[in-house]
Design a protein around this motif. Sequence first.
Motif, PDB file in Angstrom:
ATOM      1  N   SER A   1       6.643  -7.733  13.657  1.00 61.83           N
ATOM      2  CA  SER A   1       5.178  -8.380  13.048  1.00 61.83           C
ATOM      3  C   SER A   1       5.474  -8.466  11.046  1.00 61.83           C
ATOM      4  O   SER A   1       4.325  -8.298  10.551  1.00 61.83           O
ATOM      5  N   ASN A   2       6.022  -8.280  10.805  1.00 64.94           N
ATOM      6  CA  ASN A   2       6.513  -8.136   9.866  1.00 64.94           C
ATOM      7  C   ASN A   2       5.504  -7.117   8.754  1.00 64.94           C
ATOM      8  O   ASN A   2       5.236  -7.336   7.216  1.00 64.94           O
ATOM      9  N   ARG A   3       5.299  -5.753   9.542  1.00 67.87           N
ATOM     10  CA  ARG A   3       4.849  -4.835   8.303  1.00 67.87           C
ATOM     11  C   ARG A   3       5.363  -3.237   8.048  1.00 67.87           C
ATOM     12  O   ARG A   3       6.343  -3.554   8.891  1.00 67.87           O
ATOM     13  N   SER A   4       5.229  -3.029   6.817  1.00 67.44           N
ATOM     14  CA  SER A   4       6.580  -2.131   6.695  1.00 67.44           C
ATOM     15  C   SER A   4       5.326  -0.446   7.247  1.00 67.44           C
ATOM     16  O   SER A   4       4.649  -0.724   7.353  1.00 67.44           O
ATOM     17  N   ILE A   5       6.750   0.328   7.200  1.00 69.15           N
ATOM     18  CA  ILE A   5       5.963   1.469   7.435  1.00 69.15           C
ATOM     19  C   ILE A   5       7.077   2.391   6.933  1.00 69.15           C
ATOM     20  O   ILE A   5       7.657   2.343   7.228  1.00 69.15           O
ATOM     21  N   PHE A   6       6.595   4.015   6.503  1.00 70.13           N
ATOM     22  CA  PHE A   6       7.527   4.513   6.005  1.00 70.13           C
ATOM     23  C   PHE A   6       7.090   6.328   6.485  1.00 70.13           C
ATOM     24  O   PHE A   6       6.064   6.358   6.438  1.00 70.13           O
TER      25      PHE A   6
END
Length: 189
Positions: free
Chosen positions: A39-44
């Motif tokens: 869904s084009n979300r970034s997580i670190f």
Amino acid sequence: MATSAMAQSQFVPKAKLFEQLNAIIGNHETGLLTILTDSNRSIFLRFSQGKLTRLHCRSGEAGEAIQMLAESAAVKYTYASAPEDSEPEFMPADSFLQLIDPGGDGGASGHAAPVVSSAGMSADPIKAQMLEIATEYMGVVADMIVDEAFDGNSDVGKAIDYIGNAIPDANQSKAFRKAALEHFSSIDF
């Protein structure tokens, strides 16, 4: 055995991410895992000796990051070794894995990701914020491009231009520049 940086250039089933997470936890590795959801979300995610010490997404809400991962069927990710982290454990890693795998298919088997080189995250907050914005528009390649943009350069305007020029899609490039300029509007370029 320390894992060198690994990256997926195409979206892969979430099971591949679980293989990477299990390797990090099982081998007590220390590093940074950058994930881009379908869904084009970034997580670190930050690990220190196999323990999850930090979890970050754009909203800053850990619950939202976990939900985004739980709802994703496919992801892109990069993993890079990083120095030890002095942060306390954020949550037990096995609890985190259970939260992001509601279907329970995390154990699916497959082959290892290709090895590429990558630098770890910087302690520079401007660079970290720029990386978060760039990842929204570039995916996992943003880590390398942002490092290059700030290499020997602290000029935010030049960094925005460098990153914008590296985005091949004109609309994405324009959207990145707009988002970055809005985010960094309080800084004189």
